[in-house]
Design an enzyme around this catalytic site. Structure first.
Site: not given
Ligand code: F6P
Length: 319
Positions: A11, A72, A103, A125, A127, A129, A171, A213, A243
Protein backbone atom coordinates in the site's frame (compact mmCIF):
# COMPACT_ATOMS: atom_id res chain seq x y z
CA UNK A 1 28.68 -1.31 -4.61
CA UNK A 2 28.32 0.66 -7.84
CA UNK A 3 24.64 0.31 -8.72
CA UNK A 4 21.65 0.11 -6.42
CA UNK A 5 17.92 -0.24 -7.03
CA UNK A 6 14.94 1.27 -5.26
CA UNK A 7 11.31 0.18 -5.26
CA UNK A 8 8.08 0.91 -3.42
CA UNK A 9 5.80 -1.99 -2.65
CA UNK A 10 2.46 -2.73 -0.94
CA UNK A 11 0.00 0.00 0.00
CA UNK A 12 1.37 3.43 -0.88
CA UNK A 13 1.95 5.99 1.87
CA UNK A 14 2.42 9.78 1.79
CA UNK A 15 6.14 10.45 2.08
CA UNK A 16 7.23 7.56 -0.13
CA UNK A 17 8.25 10.09 -2.78
CA UNK A 18 10.40 11.96 -0.27
CA UNK A 19 12.06 8.63 0.61
CA UNK A 20 12.71 7.80 -3.08
CA UNK A 21 14.21 11.27 -3.52
CA UNK A 22 16.51 10.76 -0.54
CA UNK A 23 17.67 7.35 -1.80
CA UNK A 24 18.40 8.67 -5.28
CA UNK A 25 20.15 11.86 -4.19
CA UNK A 26 22.17 10.19 -1.42
CA UNK A 27 23.36 7.43 -3.75
CA UNK A 28 24.37 9.91 -6.47
CA UNK A 29 26.11 12.00 -3.80
CA UNK A 30 28.25 8.90 -3.17
CA UNK A 31 28.82 8.36 -6.93
CA UNK A 32 26.60 5.31 -7.00
CA UNK A 33 24.14 4.75 -9.87
CA UNK A 34 20.48 4.32 -8.93
CA UNK A 35 17.81 2.35 -10.78
CA UNK A 36 14.12 2.86 -10.11
CA UNK A 37 12.03 -0.30 -10.27
CA UNK A 38 8.39 0.47 -11.08
CA UNK A 39 5.36 -1.38 -9.62
CA UNK A 40 7.28 -2.98 -6.76
CA UNK A 41 8.26 -6.64 -7.01
CA UNK A 42 6.02 -7.08 -10.05
CA UNK A 43 8.15 -4.54 -11.89
CA UNK A 44 11.27 -6.35 -10.74
CA UNK A 45 9.98 -9.61 -12.23
CA UNK A 46 8.96 -7.84 -15.44
CA UNK A 47 12.22 -5.87 -15.72
CA UNK A 48 10.44 -2.52 -15.44
CA UNK A 49 13.67 -0.81 -14.44
CA UNK A 50 15.01 2.66 -15.33
CA UNK A 51 18.11 4.61 -14.41
CA UNK A 52 17.34 7.60 -12.20
CA UNK A 53 19.16 10.92 -12.21
CA UNK A 54 19.15 13.88 -9.83
CA UNK A 55 16.35 15.46 -11.88
CA UNK A 56 14.21 12.30 -11.82
CA UNK A 57 13.24 13.09 -8.26
CA UNK A 58 12.79 16.86 -8.61
CA UNK A 59 9.44 18.33 -7.52
CA UNK A 60 8.21 15.17 -5.79
CA UNK A 61 9.03 15.76 -2.11
CA UNK A 62 5.63 17.37 -1.56
CA UNK A 63 3.57 14.81 -3.49
CA UNK A 64 1.55 11.93 -2.08
CA UNK A 65 1.56 8.50 -3.69
CA UNK A 66 4.71 7.05 -5.20
CA UNK A 67 6.47 8.09 -8.38
CA UNK A 68 7.63 4.50 -8.78
CA UNK A 69 4.05 3.16 -8.50
CA UNK A 70 3.25 0.26 -6.23
CA UNK A 71 1.70 -3.19 -6.39
CA UNK A 72 1.00 -6.18 -4.23
CA UNK A 73 2.70 -9.09 -5.97
CA UNK A 74 1.68 -12.69 -5.25
CA UNK A 75 4.19 -14.12 -7.72
CA UNK A 76 7.16 -12.77 -5.77
CA UNK A 77 6.13 -14.93 -2.80
CA UNK A 78 7.11 -17.98 -4.88
CA UNK A 79 10.63 -19.32 -5.53
CA UNK A 80 10.06 -18.92 -9.25
CA UNK A 81 9.05 -15.25 -8.88
CA UNK A 82 12.09 -14.51 -6.72
CA UNK A 83 14.36 -16.20 -9.26
CA UNK A 84 12.92 -14.07 -12.06
CA UNK A 85 13.59 -10.96 -9.94
CA UNK A 86 17.18 -12.02 -9.32
CA UNK A 87 17.75 -12.55 -13.03
CA UNK A 88 16.61 -8.98 -13.69
CA UNK A 89 18.91 -7.65 -10.97
CA UNK A 90 21.82 -9.54 -12.54
CA UNK A 91 20.90 -8.32 -16.02
CA UNK A 92 21.00 -4.69 -14.89
CA UNK A 93 24.10 -5.19 -12.74
CA UNK A 94 22.27 -4.03 -9.60
CA UNK A 95 24.26 -4.91 -6.46
CA UNK A 96 21.78 -3.97 -3.74
CA UNK A 97 18.22 -2.83 -3.22
CA UNK A 98 16.31 -0.36 -1.04
CA UNK A 99 12.74 -1.54 -0.46
CA UNK A 100 10.25 1.07 0.75
CA UNK A 101 7.08 -0.53 2.10
CA UNK A 102 5.48 -2.50 4.90
CA UNK A 103 6.04 -5.93 6.39
CA UNK A 104 4.91 -7.85 3.28
CA UNK A 105 7.51 -5.92 1.28
CA UNK A 106 10.18 -6.73 3.86
CA UNK A 107 9.47 -10.46 3.57
CA UNK A 108 10.44 -10.13 -0.11
CA UNK A 109 13.56 -8.18 0.88
CA UNK A 110 14.48 -10.90 3.35
CA UNK A 111 14.20 -13.58 0.64
CA UNK A 112 16.42 -11.60 -1.73
CA UNK A 113 19.01 -11.02 1.00
CA UNK A 114 19.06 -14.75 1.77
CA UNK A 115 19.69 -15.42 -1.91
CA UNK A 116 22.71 -13.11 -1.93
CA UNK A 117 21.14 -9.75 -2.90
CA UNK A 118 21.62 -7.24 -0.08
CA UNK A 119 18.42 -5.38 0.71
CA UNK A 120 17.56 -2.63 3.18
CA UNK A 121 13.95 -2.00 4.22
CA UNK A 122 12.54 1.49 4.75
CA UNK A 123 9.24 1.43 6.67
CA UNK A 124 6.59 3.14 4.55
CA UNK A 125 3.00 2.45 5.56
CA UNK A 126 0.22 4.48 7.11
CA UNK A 127 -0.43 1.63 9.58
CA UNK A 128 2.58 2.32 11.85
CA UNK A 129 2.82 -1.42 12.45
CA UNK A 130 6.52 -2.14 11.84
CA UNK A 131 8.47 -3.34 14.88
CA UNK A 132 11.78 -1.54 15.50
CA UNK A 133 10.61 1.95 14.61
CA UNK A 134 8.49 4.40 16.58
CA UNK A 135 6.99 5.78 13.37
CA UNK A 136 6.53 4.67 9.79
CA UNK A 137 6.49 7.01 6.78
CA UNK A 138 2.90 8.08 6.06
CA UNK A 139 1.47 7.56 9.53
CA UNK A 140 1.57 11.22 10.50
CA UNK A 141 -0.09 12.36 7.26
CA UNK A 142 -2.84 9.73 7.52
CA UNK A 143 -3.39 10.73 11.12
CA UNK A 144 -3.83 14.37 10.14
CA UNK A 145 -6.22 13.39 7.35
CA UNK A 146 -8.31 11.46 9.86
CA UNK A 147 -8.33 14.33 12.31
CA UNK A 148 -9.46 16.78 9.68
CA UNK A 149 -12.31 14.42 8.78
CA UNK A 150 -13.35 13.87 12.39
CA UNK A 151 -13.37 17.62 13.06
CA UNK A 152 -15.81 18.01 10.17
CA UNK A 153 -17.95 15.10 11.28
CA UNK A 154 -18.04 16.54 14.79
CA UNK A 155 -19.64 19.74 13.46
CA UNK A 156 -22.55 17.88 11.93
CA UNK A 157 -22.71 15.39 14.83
CA UNK A 158 -23.18 18.37 17.18
CA UNK A 159 -25.81 20.05 14.98
CA UNK A 160 -27.90 16.88 14.71
CA UNK A 161 -27.08 15.44 18.12
CA UNK A 162 -25.99 12.16 16.64
CA UNK A 163 -23.62 9.36 17.49
CA UNK A 164 -20.96 8.75 14.86
CA UNK A 165 -19.04 5.55 14.30
CA UNK A 166 -15.93 6.26 12.23
CA UNK A 167 -13.93 3.37 10.81
CA UNK A 168 -10.25 3.99 10.13
CA UNK A 169 -7.55 1.91 8.44
CA UNK A 170 -4.58 0.25 10.09
CA UNK A 171 -4.91 -3.40 9.03
CA UNK A 172 -4.26 -5.35 12.28
CA UNK A 173 -2.88 -2.33 14.15
CA UNK A 174 -4.80 0.19 16.22
CA UNK A 175 -2.29 3.06 16.06
CA UNK A 176 -4.26 5.25 13.67
CA UNK A 177 -7.46 4.82 15.71
CA UNK A 178 -5.71 5.37 19.03
CA UNK A 179 -3.72 8.46 18.04
CA UNK A 180 -6.64 10.00 16.15
CA UNK A 181 -9.01 9.23 19.00
CA UNK A 182 -6.72 10.83 21.53
CA UNK A 183 -6.07 13.84 19.29
CA UNK A 184 -9.77 14.35 18.69
CA UNK A 185 -11.24 13.47 22.06
CA UNK A 186 -13.25 10.49 20.82
CA UNK A 187 -15.58 9.07 23.45
CA UNK A 188 -14.68 5.49 22.54
CA UNK A 189 -11.72 4.00 20.69
CA UNK A 190 -11.80 0.39 19.59
CA UNK A 191 -8.47 -1.20 18.69
CA UNK A 192 -7.63 -4.82 17.82
CA UNK A 193 -4.92 -4.98 20.50
CA UNK A 194 -7.42 -4.51 23.31
CA UNK A 195 -10.79 -6.20 23.55
CA UNK A 196 -13.58 -3.87 24.66
CA UNK A 197 -16.69 -5.21 26.26
CA UNK A 198 -19.64 -4.12 24.09
CA UNK A 199 -21.88 -3.59 27.13
CA UNK A 200 -19.26 -1.26 28.65
CA UNK A 201 -19.26 0.82 25.45
CA UNK A 202 -23.07 1.03 25.57
CA UNK A 203 -23.07 1.94 29.26
CA UNK A 204 -20.49 4.68 28.67
CA UNK A 205 -22.59 6.14 25.87
CA UNK A 206 -25.74 6.02 27.98
CA UNK A 207 -24.00 7.62 30.97
CA UNK A 208 -22.76 10.42 28.73
CA UNK A 209 -26.21 11.08 27.40
CA UNK A 210 -27.72 11.08 30.88
CA UNK A 211 -25.14 13.73 31.80
CA UNK A 212 -26.40 15.86 28.89
CA UNK A 213 -23.95 14.83 26.19
CA UNK A 214 -25.76 15.11 22.89
CA UNK A 215 -23.30 13.64 20.45
CA UNK A 216 -20.54 11.05 20.51
CA UNK A 217 -17.64 9.93 18.33
CA UNK A 218 -16.67 6.27 18.33
CA UNK A 219 -13.50 5.37 16.47
CA UNK A 220 -13.22 1.80 15.20
CA UNK A 221 -9.96 0.43 13.81
CA UNK A 222 -10.66 -1.75 10.78
CA UNK A 223 -8.83 -4.62 12.51
CA UNK A 224 -11.68 -4.79 15.04
CA UNK A 225 -14.33 -5.34 12.38
CA UNK A 226 -16.83 -3.47 10.27
CA UNK A 227 -17.81 0.03 11.35
CA UNK A 228 -21.23 -0.49 9.73
CA UNK A 229 -21.92 -3.62 11.78
CA UNK A 230 -20.77 -1.92 14.94
CA UNK A 231 -22.93 1.12 14.19
CA UNK A 232 -25.97 -1.13 13.73
CA UNK A 233 -25.33 -2.83 17.08
CA UNK A 234 -24.98 0.56 18.80
CA UNK A 235 -28.22 1.78 17.24
CA UNK A 236 -30.08 -1.32 18.41
CA UNK A 237 -28.61 -1.28 21.92
CA UNK A 238 -29.05 2.46 22.63
CA UNK A 239 -31.72 3.81 20.33
CA UNK A 240 -29.41 6.76 19.67
CA UNK A 241 -29.49 8.25 16.19
CA UNK A 242 -26.31 6.72 14.73
CA UNK A 243 -24.40 7.28 11.52
CA UNK A 244 -21.34 5.49 10.18
CA UNK A 245 -18.45 6.89 8.11
CA UNK A 246 -15.71 4.71 6.66
CA UNK A 247 -12.79 6.97 5.79
CA UNK A 248 -11.21 4.39 3.48
CA UNK A 249 -8.49 5.30 1.01
CA UNK A 250 -8.68 9.05 1.63
CA UNK A 251 -6.30 8.12 4.47
CA UNK A 252 -3.65 6.98 2.02
CA UNK A 253 -3.47 10.13 -0.11
CA UNK A 254 -2.49 13.75 0.16
CA UNK A 255 0.61 15.84 0.44
CA UNK A 256 2.87 14.47 3.21
CA UNK A 257 3.19 16.47 6.43
CA UNK A 258 6.51 18.07 7.33
CA UNK A 259 7.08 15.29 9.86
CA UNK A 260 6.66 12.61 7.19
CA UNK A 261 8.87 14.43 4.68
CA UNK A 262 11.66 14.78 7.23
CA UNK A 263 11.30 11.19 8.44
CA UNK A 264 11.30 9.87 4.86
CA UNK A 265 14.38 11.93 3.95
CA UNK A 266 16.28 10.71 6.99
CA UNK A 267 15.31 7.05 6.60
CA UNK A 268 15.91 6.97 2.83
CA UNK A 269 19.39 8.44 3.22
CA UNK A 270 20.18 6.13 6.14
CA UNK A 271 19.21 3.09 4.05
CA UNK A 272 21.75 4.07 1.38
CA UNK A 273 24.47 4.63 3.98
CA UNK A 274 23.84 1.19 5.45
CA UNK A 275 23.78 -0.51 2.07
CA UNK A 276 27.05 1.17 1.05
CA UNK A 277 28.66 0.21 4.36
CA UNK A 278 28.27 -3.42 3.32
CA UNK A 279 25.41 -4.38 5.62
CA UNK A 280 22.47 -6.39 4.30
CA UNK A 281 19.09 -7.57 5.50
CA UNK A 282 18.43 -4.58 7.75
CA UNK A 283 15.40 -2.40 8.40
CA UNK A 284 15.98 1.25 9.21
CA UNK A 285 13.82 3.06 11.73
CA UNK A 286 13.60 5.86 14.22
CA UNK A 287 13.52 5.28 17.97
CA UNK A 288 13.61 8.13 20.48
CA UNK A 289 14.45 10.41 17.53
CA UNK A 290 17.63 8.44 16.77
CA UNK A 291 18.07 6.62 13.47
CA UNK A 292 18.50 2.90 14.06
CA UNK A 293 18.71 -0.30 12.04
CA UNK A 294 17.67 -3.80 12.96
CA UNK A 295 18.05 -7.25 11.52
CA UNK A 296 15.16 -7.78 9.11
CA UNK A 297 14.35 -11.29 10.40
CA UNK A 298 14.39 -10.26 14.05
CA UNK A 299 12.16 -7.28 13.28
CA UNK A 300 9.69 -9.41 11.33
CA UNK A 301 9.53 -11.93 14.17
CA UNK A 302 8.56 -9.28 16.68
CA UNK A 303 4.96 -8.30 17.22
CA UNK A 304 4.00 -4.67 16.92
CA UNK A 305 1.82 -3.33 19.70
CA UNK A 306 0.13 -0.06 20.51
CA UNK A 307 1.36 2.09 23.38
CA UNK A 308 -0.72 0.82 26.30
CA UNK A 309 -0.05 3.95 28.38
CA UNK A 310 -1.60 6.02 25.61
CA UNK A 311 -4.54 3.65 25.45
CA UNK A 312 -5.05 3.98 29.20
CA UNK A 313 -4.86 7.77 28.92
CA UNK A 314 -7.49 7.77 26.16
CA UNK A 315 -9.77 5.80 28.48
CA UNK A 316 -9.18 8.16 31.40
CA UNK A 317 -9.83 11.29 29.31
CA UNK A 318 -13.04 10.01 27.78
CA UNK A 319 -14.95 9.11 30.95
O1 F6P B 1 -1.37 -1.18 4.68
C1 F6P B 1 -1.99 -0.01 4.28
C2 F6P B 1 -3.48 -0.23 4.09
O2 F6P B 1 -4.04 1.00 3.70
C3 F6P B 1 -4.21 -0.80 5.30
O3 F6P B 1 -4.48 0.16 6.29
C4 F6P B 1 -5.44 -1.37 4.65
O4 F6P B 1 -5.96 -2.44 5.41
C5 F6P B 1 -4.92 -1.87 3.32
O5 F6P B 1 -3.71 -1.16 3.07
C6 F6P B 1 -5.85 -1.67 2.16
O6 F6P B 1 -5.27 -2.27 1.06
P1 F6P B 1 -5.76 -2.04 -0.44
O7 F6P B 1 -5.38 -0.65 -0.84
O8 F6P B 1 -5.04 -3.08 -1.20
O9 F6P B 1 -7.25 -2.20 -0.42
Amino acid sequence: MKKIGVLTSGGDAPGMNAAIRAVVRKAIYHNVEVYGIKYGYQGLIDGNIEKMELGSVGDIIQRGGTKLYSARCEEFKTEEGQQKGIEQLKKHGIDGLVVIGGDGSFRGAKKLTEKGYPCIGVPGTIDNDIPGTDFTIGFDTALNTIIEAIDKIRDTATSHERTYVIEVMGRDAGDLALWAGLADGAETILVPEREENFDDVVQRLKRGHERGKKHSIILVAEGVGSGFEFGQRIKEATDLETRVTVLGHTQRGGSPTAADRVLASRLGAKAVDILLSGKAGRIVGIQNNQLVDHDIIEALNQKHSIDMEMYQLSQELSI
